[in-house]
Scaffold this motif. Structure first.
Motif, mmCIF file in Angstrom:
data_model
loop_
_atom_site.group_PDB
_atom_site.id
_atom_site.type_symbol
_atom_site.label_atom_id
_atom_site.label_comp_id
_atom_site.label_asym_id
_atom_site.label_seq_id
_atom_site.Cartn_x
_atom_site.Cartn_y
_atom_site.Cartn_z
ATOM 1 N N UNK A 15 0.840 -1.202 0.000
ATOM 2 C CA UNK A 15 0.000 0.000 0.000
ATOM 3 C C UNK A 15 0.869 1.244 0.000
ATOM 4 N N UNK A 16 1.805 1.294 0.943
ATOM 5 C CA UNK A 16 2.662 2.471 1.036
ATOM 6 C C UNK A 16 3.574 2.572 -0.187
ATOM 7 N N UNK A 64 -2.429 -0.642 -4.530
ATOM 8 C CA UNK A 64 -3.491 0.192 -5.084
ATOM 9 C C UNK A 64 -4.845 -0.440 -4.783
ATOM 10 N N UNK A 93 -5.833 -0.255 -0.983
ATOM 11 C CA UNK A 93 -6.225 1.072 -0.492
ATOM 12 C C UNK A 93 -7.527 1.572 -1.114
ATOM 13 N N UNK A 94 -8.048 0.824 -2.093
ATOM 14 C CA UNK A 94 -9.226 1.301 -2.807
ATOM 15 C C UNK A 94 -10.410 1.439 -1.877
ATOM 16 N N UNK A 95 -11.264 2.406 -2.213
ATOM 17 C CA UNK A 95 -12.426 2.630 -1.352
ATOM 18 C C UNK A 95 -13.292 1.380 -1.397
ATOM 19 N N UNK A 126 -10.488 -0.620 1.777
ATOM 20 C CA UNK A 126 -9.539 -0.065 2.746
ATOM 21 C C UNK A 126 -9.693 -0.707 4.119
ATOM 22 N N UNK A 156 -6.115 -2.584 4.342
ATOM 23 C CA UNK A 156 -5.139 -1.735 5.022
ATOM 24 C C UNK A 156 -5.550 -1.503 6.479
#
Ligand SMILES: [Zn+2]
Lengths: 294, 502
Positions: A114-115, A164, A167-169, A172, A176
């Protein structure tokens, strides 16, 4: 240091001996006013510790979760010998239970990608570095896409895509967010463990080194190599790895990991120096002297 | 693009109730950027105010600007917000060439200030409460200039230039809760809110908040719902509406446009719209086919911001008088009507008048000059009152010269003119142009004698008791002295010399 996964990235010394590592450590450690995440506190007396290796009376914890399926027999053999050595040197060894460590690998492989997906976004061909396809007919977006396609290797792309996605809505919280919760649980496991012991020990990796590219087609097998070092990375503790012998089955070196609470780095050097001295005496020379024959 | 026939504003309001949301970005006036030490001055050579951090070079890290946090807390307090005890920055991820890291360091679900309100006063004095959802800290992006196209837009451009001087300048984004209940006054409320917010930001001293310089930018979200219903309609987001008048016009236009679409059985598309200053219309920007996914997550390169309660209270103690309260106080002190005060405000004259009074002028004179002669000049030149090349102290000096009788009104206007023309301070202009009222009794006496001699017939009439005829002789004297005489004194002298009682 180029950021990969900001909350996990950590600089550290790498040297031929424990004392050399301590000397380098003392130089590079400390608060950096240009890095808000660096701790503004005195550097622990690591060199003094490295010069006075000693484990007498120290409480050493062996983490229950760091063995079992996937661990190479030769790695466990050398590790067990190291634990015996610590006892001989006067340490008191106990087993500690850190149940959340079983979730560490999964959490790590959500947080790090993610980062990474965000940190590597700056490599867009706009300001510096590689630029592909800028022939005057393409848009900035197209040039960015072509450049990233050409410049990143498959493992980087895999991580950028994983991150990506994580982290997607809508995902998340499940990915994450959950990983961050696991991170807290792991930190608590460490806190509990350090109520009972001064340092923890484990193999550094479950197996000896694999050849370059050997696991390229099997990312999971590759990620599993990080099993023992990841909990420490997630919790932000101090840790050291030093050689504890060669695995009988493949003759490759085995690492002994020593873990201490954050800001107690001196304990690593105290234990590390004692172990290093005892092994060198046992082998009649530092393990590194066997390097050319590896 | 299809052009929609608008329905009249009155018809729109007869059927629908507008619901607004206003998002205002304020560029803070800090000396350095949000996360690095680069200067923030406007107008510098492109890319001359950049460093590895604000250019997003690999290996660089951000460090929070303490003054920006202080400004954010002050804004939050002035907006009656709660101040977070602990909050974090978050990364808003999206690719755009003017954003060096391809993520904007912002705040997401942990804003520094939340749950407040701002009372705004409409032109007739009515107070409307606008509720504040949140105020959060973030960094500005760089600036793209698209070259070669017809419109300056990216479409049709041959290439683009990037200036990162603005990248990393601290921004505070202030978001209202949905503004309901304003009805037909919605556009007026929107304008009054942005105006009040601008005054507040200026009073706090955290930014000059000059909209024409892009230091304050407004996005207008608007939707309609049928009168008497609860559910909000689909909203449009009109971006970068950058003057008070435009805020009002954009609201009005969108109300009429939404009503037209809805009344003809259509549906409003959730989209970004561009506002056009020329005709007050908006046109479709990009349609948000799927909600944009910014993949927010807490910024791992920064530590949380935890303003101590003591510090917050200390800052609360330093807050200035709120602009609305101050305005009402000044209105009473100056003895002007609500309407006149509004004109003074609209003209941007409040602080200038205050400064002129502080420099010694009386309220009425200070107001007269700024709202009369000077406003007229500013209008003619198409500039702000404040940017006229005359200082409040200079206006006060002119007032003083009038009060002591050295200048009459006509001469004072010429002095002002001279100052505006760059001829120097009021006293210098008086000196250079020779504008002092002729108070030398000898010189004045001679001028009066000459006027009497040249107008014997009129003089006789006056001697005969027709005192009103003295006006003609006063005029002659004033002409002879090029207006530099005190007319009342001239009249006295004429009557005296002709032996008539005034
Ligand atoms: Zn900078």
């Amino acid at each position: 240091m180029v950021a990969f996964s900001s909350s996990l990235d950590q600089g550290g010394p790498c040297a031929r001996t424990v004392l050399d590592a301590a000397l380098l450590h003392e130089v590079i450690a400390g608060h950096d006013p240009l890095d808000s995440t660096s701790i503004d506190a005195p550097v622990p007396p690591v060199v003094e510790a490295a010069r006075n290796g000693d484990v007498k009376g120290m409480r050493v914890g062996v983490v229950k979760q760091f063995r079992g399926e996937g661990y190479q027999a030769g790695v466990l053999q050398r590790f067990d010998e190291s634990v015996e050595l610590l006892k001989e040197l006067g340490a008191e060894v106990v087993e500690v239970d850190c149940p959340s460590f079983d979730l560490a690998l999964a959490a790590y492989y959500l947080i790090a990608p993610s980062e990474c997906s965000s940190n590597l976004a700056r490599f867009d061909a706009m300001r510096y570095g590689l630029r592909v396809g800028d022939d005057g007919t393409k848009s900035a977006e197209e040039v960015t896409a072509l450049t990233r396609e050409a410049g990143f290797g498959p493992e980087v792309k895999r991580r950028v895509m994983l991150g990506t996605y994580a982290l997607s809505s809508g995902y998340y919280d499940a990915y994450y967010g959950s990983a961050q919760k696991v991170r807290t649980l792991i930190t608590r496991d460490f806190e509990k463990a350090f109520e009972q012991v001064d340092v923890l020990v484990s193999p550094t990796t479950p197996t000896t080194a694999f050849a370059i590219g050997e696991r390229a087609d099997d990312p999971m097998a590759m990620y599993l190599a990080d099993l023992c070092t990841i909990p420490t990375n997630l919790a932000g503790n101090a840790a050291m790895s030093l050689p504890c012998g060669l695995a009988p089955e493949d003759g490759l070196p085995v690492g002994l990991q020593i873990i201490a609470p954050a800001m107690k780095d001196d304990r690593l050097y105290k234990v590390g120096a004692a172990v290093e001295a005892a092994f060198t005496e046992r082998w009649g020379h530092p393990l590194l002297e066997e390097a050319p024959s590896l | 693009m299809t052009v929609t026939e608008l329905v009249s504003y009155e018809d729109a309001l007869a059927t629908y109730e507008p619901v607004m949301g206003l998002e205002v970005h304020v560029e803070l006036g800090t000396k350095t950027k949000m996360f690095c030490g680069c200067a923030t001055e406007l107008g510098a050579e492109p890319n001359s105010q950049t460093c590895p951090t604000c250019l997003g070079l690999p290996g660089s890290l951000p460090v929070v600007n303490g003054t920006a946090v202080e400004s954010a807390v002050k804004i939050g307090l002035a907006l009656n917000c709660e101040i977070a005890e602990w909050c974090r920055f978050a990364r808003k991820n999206y690719f755009y060439p003017d954003m060096p890291k391809n993520f904007q360091t912002s705040q997401y679900d942990e804003p520094i200030a939340f749950n407040g309100y701002l009372d705004v006063q409409l032109e007739d004095g009515e107070v409307f409460r606008v509720e504040i959802e949140r105020a959060h800290m973030e960094e500005d992006t760089g600036k793209s200039t698209h070259v070669g196209g017809a419109t300056g837009r990216i479409h049709g451009a041959s290439h683009s230039l990037l200036d990162y001087n603005r990248a990393g300048i601290p921004l505070i984004e202030i978001v209202t809760k949905p503004i309901v209940g304003a009805g037909e006054r919605a556009p007026e409320v929107a304008k009054a809110y942005v105006a009040e917010l601008r005054e507040l930001i200026k009073a706090l001293g955290v930014s000059e908040a000059r909209m024409e310089m892009g230091q304050m930018r407004c996005d207008v979200n608007l939707s309609l719902r049928p009168n008497g219903t609860e559910k909000f309609g689909t909203r449009s987001e009109t971006k970068n509406v950058n003057s008070l008048r435009s805020v009002e016009r954009a609201c009005r236009f969108e109300i009429q446009r939404h009503a037209a679409v809805l009344s003809s059985g259509g549906t409003i598309v959730q989209e970004t719209r561009h506002f056009h200053e020329e005709d007050g219309s908006t046109t479709s920007g990009r349609i948000k086919e799927e909600a944009e996914d910014y993949r927010y997550f807490p910024e791992p390169d920064l530590v949380p911001v935890a303003p101590s309660r003591e510090w917050v209270e200390e800052l609360r103690g330093t807050l200035p008088e709120l602009p609305r309260v101050r305005r009402n106080r000044l209105r009473e002190e100056w003895g002007v009507s609500e309407h006149d005060m509004q004109s003074i405000l609209n003209a941007g004259a409040v602080d200038l008048i205050v400064a002129t009074i502080e420099a010694g002028a009386d309220a009425a004179s200070a107001r007269k000059w700024w709202m009369g002669e000077l406003s007229r000049r500013a209008n003619e030149d198409g500039v702000d009152l404040a940017s006229l090349p005359i200082a409040p102290e200079q206006v006060a000096r002119v007032c003083a010269l009038v009060a002591e009788g050295s200048l009459n009104d006509k001469l004072a206007r010429q002095v002002i003119e001279g100052v505006l023309a760059g001829e120097g301070a009021p006293d210098e202009v008086v000196e250079k142009r020779g504008l002092k009222v002729v108070s030398d009794e000898g010189a004045l006496g001679t001028a009066v004698d000459e006027a009497i001699a040249a107008n014997a017939a009129i003089a006789d009439k006056i001697r005969g008791g027709k005192v009103a005829a003295a006006g003609a002789l006063v005029g002659a004297v004033m002409k002879a002295t090029r207006g530099q005489a005190d007319a009342a004194r001239v009249r006295e002298l004429i009557l005296e010399k002709l032996g008539v009682e005034g």
